[in-house]
Design a protein around this motif. Structure first.
Motif, PDB file in Angstrom:
ATOM      1  N   ILE A  14     -48.448 -48.385  21.349  1.00 28.89           N
ATOM      2  CA  ILE A  14     -48.141 -49.834  21.785  1.00 28.89           C
ATOM      3  C   ILE A  14     -46.702 -50.113  21.858  1.00 28.89           C
ATOM      4  CG2 ILE A  14     -48.073 -50.723  19.423  1.00 28.89           C
ATOM      5  CD1 ILE A  14     -49.949 -52.475  22.434  1.00 28.89           C
ATOM      6  N   PHE A  15     -45.732 -49.378  21.313  1.00 25.21           N
ATOM      7  CA  PHE A  15     -44.445 -49.889  21.496  1.00 25.21           C
ATOM      8  C   PHE A  15     -43.806 -49.372  22.568  1.00 25.21           C
ATOM      9  CE2 PHE A  15     -45.121 -48.728  16.772  1.00 25.21           C
ATOM     10  CZ  PHE A  15     -45.165 -50.159  16.570  1.00 25.21           C
ATOM     11  N   THR A  16     -44.465 -48.149  23.291  1.00 26.20           N
ATOM     12  CA  THR A  16     -43.882 -47.730  24.617  1.00 26.20           C
ATOM     13  C   THR A  16     -44.729 -48.711  25.567  1.00 26.20           C
ATOM     14  OG1 THR A  16     -43.727 -45.687  23.802  1.00 26.20           O
ATOM     15  CG2 THR A  16     -44.440 -45.779  26.202  1.00 26.20           C
ATOM     16  N   LEU A  30     -39.241 -58.875  22.214  1.00 25.62           N
ATOM     17  CA  LEU A  30     -39.410 -58.635  20.716  1.00 25.62           C
ATOM     18  C   LEU A  30     -40.506 -57.884  20.387  1.00 25.62           C
ATOM     19  CD1 LEU A  30     -38.682 -62.689  19.866  1.00 25.62           C
ATOM     20  CD2 LEU A  30     -37.006 -60.953  20.707  1.00 25.62           C
ATOM     21  N   SER A  31     -40.934 -56.969  20.861  1.00 24.44           N
ATOM     22  CA  SER A  31     -41.998 -56.224  20.938  1.00 24.44           C
ATOM     23  C   SER A  31     -41.773 -55.038  19.947  1.00 24.44           C
ATOM     24  CB  SER A  31     -42.695 -55.748  22.033  1.00 24.44           C
ATOM     25  OG  SER A  31     -42.154 -54.959  22.876  1.00 24.44           O
ATOM     26  N   GLN A  32     -41.303 -54.044  20.664  1.00 28.75           N
ATOM     27  CA  GLN A  32     -40.786 -52.664  19.732  1.00 28.75           C
ATOM     28  C   GLN A  32     -39.620 -53.179  18.826  1.00 28.75           C
ATOM     29  OE1 GLN A  32     -39.174 -49.853  22.464  1.00 28.75           O
ATOM     30  NE2 GLN A  32     -39.879 -48.121  21.025  1.00 28.75           N
ATOM     31  N   ASN A 168     -43.671 -54.064   4.362  1.00 27.96           N
ATOM     32  CA  ASN A 168     -44.637 -53.689   5.387  1.00 27.96           C
ATOM     33  C   ASN A 168     -44.582 -53.925   6.869  1.00 27.96           C
ATOM     34  OD1 ASN A 168     -47.729 -54.254   6.732  1.00 27.96           O
ATOM     35  ND2 ASN A 168     -47.912 -52.528   5.265  1.00 27.96           N
ATOM     36  N   ASN A 169     -44.585 -53.131   7.699  1.00 26.93           N
ATOM     37  CA  ASN A 169     -44.582 -53.268   8.998  1.00 26.93           C
ATOM     38  C   ASN A 169     -46.295 -53.080   9.316  1.00 26.93           C
ATOM     39  OD1 ASN A 169     -44.676 -53.003  11.787  1.00 26.93           O
ATOM     40  ND2 ASN A 169     -43.443 -51.245  11.895  1.00 26.93           N
ATOM     41  N   PRO A 170     -47.029 -53.911  10.144  1.00 23.01           N
ATOM     42  CA  PRO A 170     -46.407 -55.239  10.599  1.00 23.01           C
ATOM     43  C   PRO A 170     -46.459 -56.498   9.902  1.00 23.01           C
ATOM     44  CG  PRO A 170     -48.646 -54.934  11.286  1.00 23.01           C
ATOM     45  CD  PRO A 170     -48.317 -53.740  10.284  1.00 23.01           C
ATOM     46  N   VAL A 199     -39.274 -47.422   4.869  1.00 22.35           N
ATOM     47  CA  VAL A 199     -37.878 -47.412   5.764  1.00 22.35           C
ATOM     48  C   VAL A 199     -37.620 -48.909   5.976  1.00 22.35           C
ATOM     49  CG1 VAL A 199     -38.953 -45.563   7.116  1.00 22.35           C
ATOM     50  CG2 VAL A 199     -39.719 -47.895   7.904  1.00 22.35           C
ATOM     51  N   TYR A 200     -38.036 -49.906   5.287  1.00 20.73           N
ATOM     52  CA  TYR A 200     -37.367 -51.207   5.278  1.00 20.73           C
ATOM     53  C   TYR A 200     -37.066 -51.768   4.093  1.00 20.73           C
ATOM     54  CZ  TYR A 200     -39.654 -51.401  10.132  1.00 20.73           C
ATOM     55  OH  TYR A 200     -39.773 -50.953  11.267  1.00 20.73           O
ATOM     56  N   GLU A 201     -36.510 -50.566   3.292  1.00 25.52           N
ATOM     57  CA  GLU A 201     -36.168 -50.880   1.688  1.00 25.52           C
ATOM     58  C   GLU A 201     -35.221 -51.968   1.634  1.00 25.52           C
ATOM     59  OE1 GLU A 201     -34.371 -47.451  -0.446  1.00 25.52           O
ATOM     60  OE2 GLU A 201     -33.828 -46.814   1.546  1.00 25.52           O
ATOM     61  N   GLY A 230     -31.705 -45.603  10.689  1.00 25.02           N
ATOM     62  CA  GLY A 230     -31.950 -46.551  12.025  1.00 25.02           C
ATOM     63  C   GLY A 230     -32.363 -47.808  11.647  1.00 25.02           C
ATOM     64  N   LYS A 231     -33.025 -48.309  10.799  1.00 29.17           N
ATOM     65  CA  LYS A 231     -33.304 -49.552  10.434  1.00 29.17           C
ATOM     66  C   LYS A 231     -32.107 -50.072   9.410  1.00 29.17           C
ATOM     67  CE  LYS A 231     -37.701 -48.333  11.276  1.00 29.17           C
ATOM     68  NZ  LYS A 231     -37.737 -47.188  12.071  1.00 29.17           N
ATOM     69  N   THR A 232     -31.605 -49.345   8.690  1.00 27.50           N
ATOM     70  CA  THR A 232     -30.649 -49.818   7.963  1.00 27.50           C
ATOM     71  C   THR A 232     -29.066 -49.952   8.550  1.00 27.50           C
ATOM     72  OG1 THR A 232     -31.662 -48.686   6.168  1.00 27.50           O
ATOM     73  CG2 THR A 232     -29.126 -49.213   5.648  1.00 27.50           C
ATOM     74  N   TYR A 314     -38.260 -56.754   9.774  1.00 22.97           N
ATOM     75  CA  TYR A 314     -37.313 -57.607  10.750  1.00 22.97           C
ATOM     76  C   TYR A 314     -38.363 -58.105  11.648  1.00 22.97           C
ATOM     77  CZ  TYR A 314     -35.915 -53.156  12.799  1.00 22.97           C
ATOM     78  OH  TYR A 314     -35.902 -51.931  13.352  1.00 22.97           O
ATOM     79  N   PHE A 315     -39.961 -58.017  11.195  1.00 23.16           N
ATOM     80  CA  PHE A 315     -41.051 -58.938  11.837  1.00 23.16           C
ATOM     81  C   PHE A 315     -41.522 -60.060  11.337  1.00 23.16           C
ATOM     82  CE2 PHE A 315     -41.059 -54.084  12.151  1.00 23.16           C
ATOM     83  CZ  PHE A 315     -40.593 -53.740  13.354  1.00 23.16           C
ATOM     84  N   GLN A 316     -41.679 -60.950  12.335  1.00 27.13           N
ATOM     85  CA  GLN A 316     -42.226 -62.299  11.929  1.00 27.13           C
ATOM     86  C   GLN A 316     -43.753 -62.248  12.570  1.00 27.13           C
ATOM     87  OE1 GLN A 316     -41.380 -64.852   9.963  1.00 27.13           O
ATOM     88  NE2 GLN A 316     -43.431 -65.390  10.475  1.00 27.13           N
ATOM     89  N   LEU A 359     -49.701 -62.213  16.427  1.00 24.62           N
ATOM     90  CA  LEU A 359     -48.690 -61.390  17.351  1.00 24.62           C
ATOM     91  C   LEU A 359     -47.542 -60.869  16.226  1.00 24.62           C
ATOM     92  CD1 LEU A 359     -48.733 -63.519  20.687  1.00 24.62           C
ATOM     93  CD2 LEU A 359     -49.912 -61.102  20.053  1.00 24.62           C
ATOM     94  N   ARG A 360     -46.869 -59.945  16.708  1.00 27.35           N
ATOM     95  CA  ARG A 360     -45.790 -59.390  15.869  1.00 27.35           C
ATOM     96  C   ARG A 360     -44.406 -59.845  16.583  1.00 27.35           C
ATOM     97  NH1 ARG A 360     -43.968 -53.573  14.625  1.00 27.35           N
ATOM     98  NH2 ARG A 360     -42.653 -53.850  16.388  1.00 27.35           N
ATOM     99  N   PHE A 361     -43.294 -60.449  16.089  1.00 27.63           N
ATOM    100  CA  PHE A 361     -42.297 -60.816  16.941  1.00 27.63           C
ATOM    101  C   PHE A 361     -40.950 -60.030  16.086  1.00 27.63           C
ATOM    102  CE2 PHE A 361     -45.002 -63.992  18.283  1.00 27.63           C
ATOM    103  CZ  PHE A 361     -44.797 -63.976  19.700  1.00 27.63           C
TER     104      PHE A 361
HETATM  105  N1  GLN Z   1     -40.839 -48.890  14.195  1.00 29.83           N
HETATM  106  C1  GLN Z   1     -40.664 -49.699  15.419  1.00 29.83           C
HETATM  107  C2  GLN Z   1     -41.666 -50.875  15.357  1.00 29.83           C
HETATM  108  O1  GLN Z   1     -42.556 -51.040  14.417  1.00 29.83           O
HETATM  109  C3  GLN Z   1     -41.050 -48.589  16.750  1.00 29.83           C
HETATM  110  C4  GLN Z   1     -40.696 -47.351  16.750  1.00 29.83           C
HETATM  111  C5  GLN Z   1     -41.513 -46.766  17.940  1.00 29.83           C
HETATM  112  O2  GLN Z   1     -41.365 -47.276  19.010  1.00 29.83           O
HETATM  113  N2  GLN Z   1     -42.244 -45.783  17.780  1.00 29.83           N
HETATM  114  O3  GLN Z   1     -41.507 -51.499  16.349  1.00 29.83           O
END
Ligand code: GLN
Length: 380
Positions: A14-16, A30-32, A168-170, A199-201, A230-232, A314-316, A359-361
């Motif tokens: 979905i990110f692509t 505000l997707s990926q 947690n993502n998302p 990864v979001y510690e 990358g996140k940090t 960093y997702f709402q 939806l996740r932003f």
């Molecule tokens: N971790 C990122 C997210 O949740 C996406 C990473 C990716 O594009 N594979 O948006």
């Protein structure tokens, strides 16, 4: 030729899809999840220096020792436990490679892996590729609370591993100490492994403390802890992360790691080893991202979207059930095309595509980007 996919149910992530749609329609993306601001220039200079100093050939297979030492110090100071830099920490090409390597190292045909839904989308394909079966525990908005009795009832002799992801993502939820203790009591006296995607510690808000699996001896003895630079450090494109686990587990991880990547980017490891020495580089993140979350939320307060709690990442999540009955995948596409704002439909991470109109932003963005997105959302 007749070639069959090993992943017949798997489409493009979905990110692509959403990032491409955002680019095609010139929409705010505000997707990926990735920052639209720069990583620190000090860190970028450290990478350039490392390249100029000649760190341009293979790094040691498990990673640059100095970096592993600094990571070990970081884990000890934050979570009070020691991971030996030589035998218990491996530098990876981002969290995803660590996760794929862990699953490949242990999952065999017939094995079951418990996952909590909504789940980040890279877990299940890796389980399937190794012949395993994902056993889902569906969590529901707004609280996404785990019923640990349900988890206990799913454990059997085929259970190889449990995957958790906190923050947690998302969903943006975080596991409490009680969640971790309950999980520990379920796994105690079993041979079940734990993949703890952390990864979001460092992106955790309102004074909450990250409950790393490392803090709980009954979890840590069976856990792979996955973390992401990358996140940090705001550079998701560098694809750098690491994995920590007890030596007897890490040796199995490295059996696979040496052949699926061998080693990862050398100059970036040299730079991170120097940069990570200063704890302010990550201890300032909760405030930094909490401000962004609050800035974004303030701008949509009067909109028709319902704002779900966001304790970390960093997702709402926004609930749009007061606006339309459309399925989230359709609404996300329409928002991108008509309103020029891209988001992620949460059903793609759910069991049987359960559609909760969410939806996740991603709010890892400059204030001007969040301002514009807020204006759009307030008009819908
Ligand atoms: N971790 C990122 C997210 O949740 C996406 C990473 C990716 O594009 N594979 O948006």
């Amino acid at each position: 030729m007749h070639i069959k996919s090993k992943l017949p149910q798997t489409g493009t992530t979905i990110f692509t899809i959403m990032s491409a749609l955002a680019a095609e329609h010139n929409a705010i993306n505000l997707s990926q999840g990735f920052p639209d601001f720069e990583s620190s220039s000090e860190l970028i200079n450290l990478v350039t220096d490392a390249m100029k100093k000649g760190y341009n050939q293979y790094a040691p297979m498990p990673g640059v020792l100095r970096l592993r030492e600094v990571i070990s110090e970081k884990i000890a100071s934050l979570y009070g436990v020691n991971y030996h830099p030589e035998s218990e920490i491996t530098i990876t090409a981002g969290g995803t490679q660590a996760i794929f390597t862990i699953l490949s190292a242990f999952v065999k045909p017939g094995d079951e892996v418990i996952v909590f839904k909504p789940a980040y989308d890279c877990y299940e394909p890796a389980i399937q590729l190794n012949g395993g079966k994902a056993i889902s525990v569906q969590l529901r908005a707004p609280g996404f609370q785990v019923d640990w009795n349900e988890v206990r009832s799913l454990v059997n002799e085929r259970t190889k591993m449990v995957i958790i992801n906190t923050p947690n993502n998302p969903s943006g939820t975080v596991f409490s100490k009680d969640d971790m203790t309950q999980l520990a009591s379920i796994l105690e006296d079993t041979n079940i492994l734990l993949l703890s995607d952390e990864v979001y510690e460092h992106l955790i808000f309102d004074g909450a403390q990250h409950q790393s699996a490392a803090r709980f001896p009954a979890l840590a003895e069976r856990a792979f802890i996955v973390s992401s630079f990358g996140k940090t450090f705001h550079n998701t494109g560098w694809k750098m992360g690491y994995c920590a686990a007890p030596a007897e587990l890490m040796k199995f991880f490295r059996q696979v790691h040496q052949f699926n990547v061998f080693c990862v980017n050398h100059p970036v490891q040299i730079a991170l080893a120097a940069y990570l020495k200063n704890p302010d580089t990550y201890l300032t993140l909760p405030d930094f991202y909490q401000q962004k979350r609050d800035f974004f939320v303030k701008r949509i307060e009067t909109s028709r979207f319902k704002i779900l709690p966001c304790q970390g990442t960093y997702f709402q999540l926004l609930d749009y059930s007061a606006i339309t009955d459309e399925k989230d995948t359709d609404f996300a596409i329409r928002l991108t095309k008509e309103y020029k704002l891209a988001s992620i439909p949460v059903s793609v991470f759910n069991e049987n595509q359960l559609d909760q109109k969410l939806l996740r932003f991603c709010f890892a963005k400059k204030e001007e980007t969040l301002e514009k997105a807020g204006e759009i959302l307030s008009k819908i």
